[in-house]
Motif scaffolding. Structure first.
Motif, mmCIF file in Angstrom:
data_model
loop_
_atom_site.group_PDB
_atom_site.id
_atom_site.type_symbol
_atom_site.label_atom_id
_atom_site.label_comp_id
_atom_site.label_asym_id
_atom_site.label_seq_id
_atom_site.Cartn_x
_atom_site.Cartn_y
_atom_site.Cartn_z
ATOM 1 N N GLU A 180 11.325 -17.745 48.908
ATOM 2 C CA GLU A 180 12.246 -17.108 48.011
ATOM 3 C C GLU A 180 11.404 -16.989 46.398
ATOM 4 O O GLU A 180 10.821 -18.171 46.365
ATOM 5 C CB GLU A 180 13.558 -17.652 47.753
ATOM 6 C CG GLU A 180 14.581 -17.316 48.790
ATOM 7 C CD GLU A 180 15.194 -15.795 48.631
ATOM 8 O OE1 GLU A 180 14.880 -14.982 47.480
ATOM 9 O OE2 GLU A 180 15.949 -15.479 49.521
ATOM 10 N N ILE A 181 11.470 -16.279 46.046
ATOM 11 C CA ILE A 181 11.200 -16.422 44.362
ATOM 12 C C ILE A 181 12.327 -16.927 43.577
ATOM 13 O O ILE A 181 13.308 -16.119 43.766
ATOM 14 C CB ILE A 181 10.502 -15.241 43.861
ATOM 15 C CG1 ILE A 181 9.314 -14.876 44.390
ATOM 16 C CG2 ILE A 181 10.354 -15.246 42.299
ATOM 17 C CD1 ILE A 181 8.376 -13.732 43.884
ATOM 18 N N PHE A 182 11.981 -17.874 42.796
ATOM 19 C CA PHE A 182 13.209 -18.561 42.039
ATOM 20 C C PHE A 182 12.637 -17.904 40.576
ATOM 21 O O PHE A 182 11.856 -18.739 39.995
ATOM 22 C CB PHE A 182 13.487 -19.778 42.021
ATOM 23 C CG PHE A 182 14.224 -20.270 43.083
ATOM 24 C CD1 PHE A 182 13.661 -20.363 44.388
ATOM 25 C CD2 PHE A 182 15.560 -20.713 43.230
ATOM 26 C CE1 PHE A 182 14.518 -20.595 45.654
ATOM 27 C CE2 PHE A 182 16.122 -21.140 44.257
ATOM 28 C CZ PHE A 182 15.728 -21.214 45.360
ATOM 29 N N ASN A 183 13.177 -16.863 39.935
ATOM 30 C CA ASN A 183 13.010 -16.340 38.587
ATOM 31 C C ASN A 183 13.705 -17.297 37.563
ATOM 32 O O ASN A 183 14.967 -17.583 37.955
ATOM 33 C CB ASN A 183 13.289 -14.903 38.589
ATOM 34 C CG ASN A 183 12.449 -14.305 37.397
ATOM 35 O OD1 ASN A 183 12.916 -13.158 37.114
ATOM 36 N ND2 ASN A 183 11.670 -15.041 36.739
ATOM 37 N N ALA A 184 12.865 -17.673 36.650
ATOM 38 C CA ALA A 184 13.624 -18.392 35.496
ATOM 39 C C ALA A 184 13.055 -18.489 34.026
ATOM 40 O O ALA A 184 11.785 -18.116 34.178
ATOM 41 C CB ALA A 184 13.791 -20.099 35.965
#
Lengths: 564, 353
Positions: A180-184
């Motif tokens: 998954e990409i965890f955008n932050a």
């Protein structure tokens, strides 16, 4: 795609404290860890947490001890922040439920610790780290709406956006293998040190330098990497930690002649000199033939001089460790210990708010180098470091997020990492096993990059590590599955460890003096003229480490001769 | 060095195959741990063996497994001792019980253990106002709750909790030990509410059957069952909480029967716990209803000859001089000004060695 104001990687004390602080400041928060949070290595911190809370104590004295302990390599502005905020943080922990031991009048009890001029260490028996970690996790459960937990997720790399700002991370769900990409808006690294580069080490198997390497790989400088702490009391056979609390409670160190040899090395503080001093003294005794135990490679730690009732109440865990892992009843006989790798003072370069030179990327705890520990960390200052700078990072990142829109995280990072992992799994079964390479790394580091170092040994270690890097690139894994494929994660961890080891070695070669934990037999003196500065390591365009220097911040403590 | 053979329970959820056993021989000193044995097998022979582990020193709580059928931490069990206790010289390692297996030796702690922990409101509800400095509390109280704080959440007690095997909803030993950590903490403001909640829950503190499995399973000396009994004493004696499951009176019925006869008269236990301490209580309507609902169990016990009508009707009473000794025990315990509580951090069993 998941998106949060603040993403925290690592859920030990620094990470959990950061998560709670960020959530309290109103940010949306995700906290991710490759293990369940209570398995984090903070759980192993035994002795306590320093804070000048006694009526006759003052945070400036705590700062003085810390500066001296660091052998003047610590940044004094950061040390002032940490020591002045310590009492407030200790009280906060008490208020949320940490079961600190009390004195007869019901106030917090304090114990003596190494390098401290006063009793300043608050404690929960000898399970202080465990108690604080579990209490913070209680708070995470309490605030589970505000803080989203991703337990058993493995971060594979950091993502930078087009402006070179940190925009999140890629991670793998260990349980399913999904990526998954965890955008932050901000990422806080809080995933610990790299003690597994050494064998033996007091550090847990998970301490593989993931965050240090991930930051390094996106161009972030890492600092003070040559400063590797050897703890004076680790079990001779397997390197398990025996808390400094034992000496804090009065235990003695004895050589084969039954002599309290610390008299010779630190006549005032004796066993409670700073750790680098005590470890060096022990190693000298061993090298000069006054060691005990198998091959004379150990020293006696005599806890029998501490009243038994006190041992059972305040040092119960090391009674267990002695019994279960060394077959020794420490209440009746001395136990054989020796110096062993324990902590890295270095790490990702940050300021007092946890900010790294990469915008949007923060670091706190052992992964970071503020630097409050400089050349040598005082016992019971590490818990404090994690909490103070964890909180400050969380608060700062939350505040920063308010003015920002979510940065763009390119999806190509996800594909790249997924393909990289697939490629490792597909490697032909030839070359070396991951475990063999890791083993050779550990024994090499422990032989040449230890308490006493010299150019020849360090160069040898560098050659070994360069060879191992090549071999690691081809090492194969057995597990081809998706669910809990620990094997392939082991291959990634090995890569992280090799980055850290290399940075440690090149910095140690470069620093041609002896300061704190770095003792060069070929340069045995401290050289403030040349070397009162931090060594920064960055990854060059060719992938090789490049060195540069930064100033040590001095506020009111001028370097002096260091004696205990 | 010595050779040890490990028989590991393997399960690959992606293969579609059933779990199976696999043997590996490792060489290590007998005082090295079963975990080190498994890691050697993993390092040398098969990197796909799944086990959670981290600290290797019994503090992180990751490597809970069953060794020769007994729950423990793999890092906390010596190979030599495990081999001696094995049935055929091969050390058998399998995943913990009462929790679903994810892969090999890895179980789903979240689905069972952590869910139960969250059931007990596992955080301090601090007394107000919060003081500027620390709460001033008795020294002993903090040492006392340290025994529960020593829990590393490894799940060994959950694995082999017999009550949980029968009632999967039972809150269980680890979570109830955690609850005591707050009930025993003078800074917590909700002692009564917590105890009432745990007493009223049919799967709460009175669901434990005193089997001692959790005490022998716990690698850290937390003794969860002792903490459960302390919760009961706090609820029943200190707060006089009479729960609607009748747990509190059921316990009293046990105690009063032993005090009176020296033996447990099974036929009288239900009437007493629903009625009272007198023979007349048998005729209370609530006792009759409970008796009627227990008939299937009683019938089963009779059928399987666990009890016989003759044994039930035989008087349950010790000889006079033995009964006198029982009475003296009661007098001694009940005559104490303070309840004696067993706690390793305070009294310390090692003290006696």
């Amino acid at each position: 795609m998941l998106a949060h104001d603040v993403l925290i990687i690592g859920a030990g004390l620094a990470g959990q404290r950061a998560a709670l602080a960020a959530a309290e400041s109103g940010a949306t928060v995700a906290i991710m860890s490759k293990v369940h949070p209570v398995r984090s290595h903070s759980v192993a911190a035994a002795g306590g947490i320093n804070a000048a809370i006694a009526v006759d104590d003052d945070w400036t004295e705590h700062a003085t001890d810390t500066v001296k302990g660091s052998d003047y390599l610590g940044d004094q502005d950061a040390i002032e922040v940490m020591c002045s905020e310590a009492p407030g943080e200790a009280m906060h922990l008490e208020h949320i439920g940490v079961t600190f031991h009390r004195n007869e009048t019901g106030e917090l009890d304090l114990r003596a610790f190494g390098g401290a001029s006063k009793k300043r260490t608050a404690y929960v028996a000898d399970i202080t780290g465990q108690a604080i970690l579990h209490v913070l996790y209680e708070q995470l459960m309490r605030h589970e709406v505000a803080v989203e937990r991703f337990e058993e997720w493995f971060a594979t790399s950091l993502i930078l956006d087009a402006d070179g700002h940190c925009a999140g991370a890629v991670a793998r769900d260990i349980r399913s293998g999904a990526m998954e990409i965890f955008n932050a808006k901000s990422v806080i690294l809080a995933n610990g040190g790299n003690g597994q580069c050494y064998k033996p080490t007091t550090n847990a198997l998970i301490c593989t330098g993931d965050g240090i390497s991930q930051a390094y790989r996106v161009g972030c400088p890492i600092m003070d990497m040559e400063m590797v702490q050897y703890h004076p009391t680790t079990l001779a056979e397997n390197g398990f930690l025996i808390t400094e609390g034992a000496r804090g409670e009065g235990a003695h160190l004895l050589n084969s002649e039954g002599e309290r040899f610390m008299e010779k090395y630190a006549p005032n503080k004796m066993e409670l000199a700073s750790r680098d001093v005590v470890s060096r003294a022990e190693q000298t005794e061993i090298n000069e033939g006054r060691g005990v135990g198998a091959h004379g490679q150990g020293i006696y730690l005599d806890v029998t001089v501490v009243p038994k009732k006190r041992v059972l109440e305040a040092l119960r865990e090391i009674v267990n460790i002695g019994r279960d892992f060394a077959g020794t009843d420490i209440t009746r006989e001395p136990i054989v210990i020796r110096p062993g790798q324990h902590y890295i003072m270095g790490g990702v370069k940050t300021d007092v708010d946890g900010r790294t030179p990469i915008t949007g990327l923060y670091a706190a705890g052992e992964v970071a180098c503020v630097s409050v520990h400089g050349g040598n960390r005082l016992g019971a200052n590490s818990l404090l470091d994690t909490l103070i700078f964890g909180r400050r990072s969380g608060e700062h990142a939350a505040q920063r997020g308010r003015q920002l829109t979510m940065p763009k995280a390119p999806a190509s990072r996800l594909r790249a990492d997924a393909e990289m992992i697939a490629a490792i799994i597909e490697r032909p079964r030839e070359g070396r096993r991951i475990s063999e390479i890791k083993d050779e790394l550990g024994t090499t580091m422990n032989e040449y990059v230890a308490v006493y170092r010299d150019e020849e040994g360090l160069t040898k270690a560098h050659e070994v590590v360069q060879r191992l890097k090549e071999q690691a690139g081809k090492a194969y894994v057995d597990d081809r599955g998706s669910v809990f494929n620990q094997d392939v994660l082991g291959a990634l961890e090995l890569g992280y460890m090799l980055d850290c080891a290399e940075a440690t070695i090149v910095s140690a070669i470069d620093r041609k003096e002896s300061r704190g934990a770095q003792f060069r037999l070929d340069h045995p003196e401290r050289d403030d003229e040349q070397w009162l500065k931090h060594i920064n390591v960055t990854r060059g365009a060719d992938g090789e480490p490049e060195l540069s220097y930064s100033e040590v911040t001095i506020t009111k403590w001028q370097p002096e001769v260091r004696k205990y | 060095m010595a050779e040890f053979t490990l028989r590991l329970r393997r399960y690959d959820p992606e293969s579609g195959d059933a779990p199976y056993w696999e043997e590996h021989t490792v060489d290590l000193e007998p005082h090295r741990s079963v975990l080190e044995g498994i890691l050697q097998a993993k390092d040398r022979f098969d990197g796909s063996i799944g086990i959670r582990c981290s600290c290797r020193a019994a503090i992180c709580g990751s490597c809970g497994v069953r060794i020769n059928g007994q729950p423990d931490l793999a890092c906390h069990t010596h190979l030599g001792r495990a081999e001696k206790r094995s049935k055929d010289g091969v050390i058998e390692v399998e995943p913990m019980g009462n929790m679903p297996v994810i892969k090999d030796l890895i179980v789903d702690m979240e689905a069972v253990h952590w869910k139960k922990i969250r059931r007990v409101t596992p955080w301090l509800i601090a007394k107000q106002p919060v003081p500027e400095r620390e709460y001033i509390v008795p020294r002993e109280s903090m040492v006392d709750v340290t025994q529960s704080m020593a829990c590393i959440q490894c799940g060994a007690c959950v694995s082999d909790c017999l009550s949980m095997e029968v009632d999967p909803e039972f809150i269980g030993p680890a979570a109830l030990a955690k609850a005591y950590r707050f009930v025993g903490d003078p800074r917590d403001d909700q002692h009564f509410e917590r105890l009432k909640d745990l007493a009223e829950d049919p799967h709460g503190i009175y669901d434990c059957t005193h089997c001692f499995q959790c005490i022998s399973a716990c690698p850290k000396g937390v003794a969860p069952m002792n903490q459960i009994m302390r919760l009961r004493r706090r609820a029943g004696n200190d707060f006089k909480i009479e729960d609607r499951n009748n747990g509190e009176r059921h316990e009293h019925a046990f105690a009063s029967l032993i005090k009176q006869y020296g033996l447990l008269a099974e036929a009288e236990i239900l009437p007493r716990s629903y009625g009272g301490d007198t023979p007349l209580a048998k005729f209370k309507p609530s006792a009759a209803a409970e008796l009627a609902s227990s008939l299937p169990s009683i019938a089963k016990a009779l059928l399987r000859r666990k009890v016989t009508p003759a044994a039930v009707l035989k008087p349950h009473r010790l000889a006079r001089q033995d009964l006198g000794q029982i009475k003296r025990i009661y007098d001694e315990v009940e005559g104490r000004e303070e309840r004696a509580e067993f706690n390793i951090y305070i009294s310390g069993k090692d003290e006696d060695r």
